[in-house]
Scaffold this motif. Structure first.
Motif, PDB file in Angstrom:
ATOM      1  N   UNK A  44      16.052  -7.718  26.760  1.00  0.00           N
ATOM      2  CA  UNK A  44      15.360  -8.422  25.670  1.00  0.00           C
ATOM      3  C   UNK A  44      14.866  -9.762  26.185  1.00  0.00           C
ATOM      4  N   UNK A  45      13.741 -10.202  25.639  1.00  0.00           N
ATOM      5  CA  UNK A  45      13.185 -11.504  26.035  1.00  0.00           C
ATOM      6  C   UNK A  45      12.399 -12.086  24.877  1.00  0.00           C
ATOM      7  N   UNK A  46      12.480 -13.398  24.731  1.00  0.00           N
ATOM      8  CA  UNK A  46      11.729 -14.095  23.702  1.00  0.00           C
ATOM      9  C   UNK A  46      11.444 -15.501  24.202  1.00  0.00           C
ATOM     10  N   UNK A  47      10.692 -16.274  23.421  1.00  0.00           N
ATOM     11  CA  UNK A  47      10.282 -17.596  23.912  1.00  0.00           C
ATOM     12  C   UNK A  47      10.043 -18.555  22.762  1.00  0.00           C
ATOM     13  N   UNK A  48      10.077 -19.829  23.110  1.00  0.00           N
ATOM     14  CA  UNK A  48       9.656 -20.906  22.208  1.00  0.00           C
ATOM     15  C   UNK A  48       8.677 -21.783  22.981  1.00  0.00           C
ATOM     16  N   UNK A  49       7.837 -22.495  22.241  1.00  0.00           N
ATOM     17  CA  UNK A  49       6.873 -23.398  22.857  1.00  0.00           C
ATOM     18  C   UNK A  49       6.857 -24.724  22.150  1.00  0.00           C
ATOM     19  N   UNK A  50       6.824 -25.793  22.900  1.00  0.00           N
ATOM     20  CA  UNK A  50       6.814 -27.140  22.319  1.00  0.00           C
ATOM     21  C   UNK A  50       5.422 -27.446  21.771  1.00  0.00           C
ATOM     22  N   UNK A  51       5.369 -27.802  20.490  1.00  0.00           N
ATOM     23  CA  UNK A  51       4.079 -28.120  19.866  1.00  0.00           C
ATOM     24  C   UNK A  51       3.695 -29.587  20.038  1.00  0.00           C
ATOM     25  N   UNK A  52       4.632 -30.393  20.570  1.00  0.00           N
ATOM     26  CA  UNK A  52       4.383 -31.824  20.814  1.00  0.00           C
ATOM     27  C   UNK A  52       3.956 -32.543  19.527  1.00  0.00           C
ATOM     28  N   UNK A  75      -2.044 -24.201  12.440  1.00  0.00           N
ATOM     29  CA  UNK A  75      -1.740 -25.437  11.719  1.00  0.00           C
ATOM     30  C   UNK A  75      -1.484 -26.632  12.631  1.00  0.00           C
ATOM     31  N   UNK A  76      -0.972 -26.373  13.858  1.00  0.00           N
ATOM     32  CA  UNK A  76      -0.548 -27.476  14.721  1.00  0.00           C
ATOM     33  C   UNK A  76      -1.294 -27.510  16.050  1.00  0.00           C
ATOM     34  N   UNK A  77      -2.327 -26.670  16.175  1.00  0.00           N
ATOM     35  CA  UNK A  77      -3.129 -26.617  17.398  1.00  0.00           C
ATOM     36  C   UNK A  77      -2.271 -26.310  18.635  1.00  0.00           C
ATOM     37  N   UNK A  78      -1.298 -25.456  18.458  1.00  0.00           N
ATOM     38  CA  UNK A  78      -0.446 -25.027  19.564  1.00  0.00           C
ATOM     39  C   UNK A  78      -1.280 -24.175  20.515  1.00  0.00           C
ATOM     40  N   UNK A  79      -1.119 -24.401  21.826  1.00  0.00           N
ATOM     41  CA  UNK A  79      -1.963 -23.720  22.814  1.00  0.00           C
ATOM     42  C   UNK A  79      -1.456 -22.333  23.207  1.00  0.00           C
ATOM     43  N   UNK A  80      -0.286 -21.930  22.715  1.00  0.00           N
ATOM     44  CA  UNK A  80       0.216 -20.586  23.003  1.00  0.00           C
ATOM     45  C   UNK A  80       1.010 -20.453  24.279  1.00  0.00           C
ATOM     46  N   UNK A  81       1.204 -21.553  25.014  1.00  0.00           N
ATOM     47  CA  UNK A  81       1.981 -21.497  26.257  1.00  0.00           C
ATOM     48  C   UNK A  81       3.470 -21.710  25.950  1.00  0.00           C
ATOM     49  N   UNK A  82       4.337 -20.778  26.328  1.00  0.00           N
ATOM     50  CA  UNK A  82       5.770 -20.975  26.077  1.00  0.00           C
ATOM     51  C   UNK A  82       6.336 -22.079  26.951  1.00  0.00           C
ATOM     52  N   UNK A  83       7.358 -22.721  26.447  1.00  0.00           N
ATOM     53  CA  UNK A  83       8.048 -23.763  27.195  1.00  0.00           C
ATOM     54  C   UNK A  83       9.356 -23.251  27.782  1.00  0.00           C
ATOM     55  N   UNK A  84      10.087 -22.457  27.010  1.00  0.00           N
ATOM     56  CA  UNK A  84      11.356 -21.876  27.462  1.00  0.00           C
ATOM     57  C   UNK A  84      11.347 -20.390  27.128  1.00  0.00           C
ATOM     58  N   UNK A  85      11.734 -19.573  28.091  1.00  0.00           N
ATOM     59  CA  UNK A  85      11.880 -18.131  27.887  1.00  0.00           C
ATOM     60  C   UNK A  85      13.364 -17.800  27.928  1.00  0.00           C
ATOM     61  N   UNK A  86      13.836 -17.112  26.898  1.00  0.00           N
ATOM     62  CA  UNK A  86      15.219 -16.655  26.841  1.00  0.00           C
ATOM     63  C   UNK A  86      15.219 -15.155  27.112  1.00  0.00           C
TER      64      UNK A  86
END
Length: 400
Positions: free
Chosen positions: A99-107, A217-228
């Motif tokens: 299993x793998x998932x991710x989060x990305x910092x929206x700054x 809503x937050x102009x997130x670029x879609x690049x993950x910051x951390x992959x679990x």
């Protein structure tokens, strides 16, 4: 004229002779068998109960994420840390990864309301999250609900446990309107609060927004910051070795992979220490049981010298005398081994059930209970049976 050869005793006759001492002295036989039974039961208990306790401990350690790794981007030249958008799908192609998932910092900053200083983010991080994050990091919802394909596209958030406390939102009563927080001057509705996440404390200090909502809503670029990711525990070192090139083939040096958790090292050390303890305690138990049987057989030879002399005078050979006492020793030890194995299994099952542990009885311990008793009976009976066979008829009758 050749001397007649003595008749060889059939196995059943030899067994009958061995049981004769047991039948004529039942109290001593029971006490002797009890000694070996306690020794074998001790062996079963000291292997079964710690093994069950170990299984319960390993379940707790596994819950901490001993099969989990994290891949994160390393900032370079002042640029924000980020991983390729396709990194998660690439990680999922690694065979041992389950299993793998991710989060990305929206700054962006989060505030309790628009009356709070726009530069005061309470030390919290706003993260875009994929919907399958919770099972990968062993997180659970305390109140409310997790994001779903519908809510993840709208301005809704789930708070980590620390984030909820700092924002003053510790409960979500079902009969009241859901509270809202401000992110980048947009109102987001709180739909859930997580429990404390032992595996990923950074999640506790985060506000989690759906991946698509973060984009719109937050102009997130879609690049993950951390992959679990989770993988087969036996393959964790191999997976860790190929992760940098898999996550970022062009710049693997900018990817940092967390080492296996300290819980994994504790788990391995626990397994080794328990194994040594099992062997030591089992050896002590068998030695104690063997000494008890040997003592009983020596006393039996001393008390039955008259019987030995009479049998020798009637033509019994030294081999038959040895066989009789060796058989008696093995019978006593085997009976004690069977009783001890049953007693040990019952004690282990009862204690593990009482403690609520998973029942683990090493099969080799149960089998070794009987086999070990037979071996101990043979070893314990060697000296007494040899001593009995060396008595001449005159010596035995005079002593008896």
């Amino acid at each position: 004229m050749s001397r007649p050869r003595p008749a060889r005793l059939a196995p059943l006759d030899l067994l009958g002779l061995g049981l004769m001492g047991v039948r004529t002295r039942p109290a001593r036989a029971i006490l002797s068998g009890l000694g070996i039974a306690i020794g074998i039961a001790t062996m079963i208990v000291v292997t079964g109960i710690p093994a069950s306790s170990q299984a319960a401990l390993l379940q707790q350690l596994t819950a901490l994420g001993t099969n989990t790794l994290q891949a994160m981007a390393v900032p370079e030249d002042g640029r924000p840390a980020q991983l390729p958008e396709e990194a998660v799908s690439m990680v999922r192609r690694i065979r041992p990864v389950t299993a793998a998932s991710a989060v990305g910092n929206t700054h962006t900053l989060v505030r309790r309301s628009d009356r709070i200083d726009p530069d005061d983010g309470s030390g919290l991080t706003v993260l875009a999250t994929q919907l399958d994050l919770l099972p990968v990091i062993n997180a659970r919802i305390r109140v409310g609900t997790w994001l779903n394909p519908a809510t993840a596209q709208f301005p809704t958030v789930v708070l980590g446990s620390v984030a909820a406390t700092r924002l003053g939102i510790t409960d979500l009563p079902p009969d009241q309107a859901r509270p809202q927080v401000m992110i980048a001057n947009r109102r987001f509705t709180v739909v859930g609060i997580l429990t404390t996440t032992d595996l990923s404390p950074d999640i506790d200090r985060s506000v989690l927004v759906g991946w698509e909502a973060a984009r719109t809503e937050l102009r997130f670029d879609g690049h993950p910051t951390v992959i679990y990711l989770k993988c087969a525990e036996s393959e964790i070192d191999a997976v860790r070795g190929v992760l940098p090139e898999t996550v970022s083939p062009e710049r693997p040096g900018r990817v940092m992979i967390t080492r296996p958790s300290d819980a994994l090292a504790a788990k391995q050390a626990t397994e080794n220490s328990f194994s040594v303890l099992f062997l030591a305690l089992a050896a002590v138990a068998l030695i104690v049981g063997g000494i008890g049987v040997a003592n009983t057989m020596v006393v039996s030879v001393l008390e039955r010298r008259g019987e030995i002399g009479l049998r020798r005078a009637l033509g019994a050979t030294r081999g038959q005398i040895r066989g009789q006492f060796l058989t008696e020793s093995v019978v006593l030890a085997t009976a004690g081994g069977l009783a001890g194995t049953a007693l040990g299994l019952l004690a282990t099952i009862g204690y593990a059930t009482w403690q609520g542990w998973p029942l683990v009885v090493p099969a080799q311990s149960a089998g070794a209970g009987v086999v070990g008793a037979i071996v101990v009976g043979v070893l314990a009976g060697l000296y007494p049976c040899v001593r009995a066979s060396r008595l001449t008829p005159t010596q035995a009758l005079a002593a008896g």
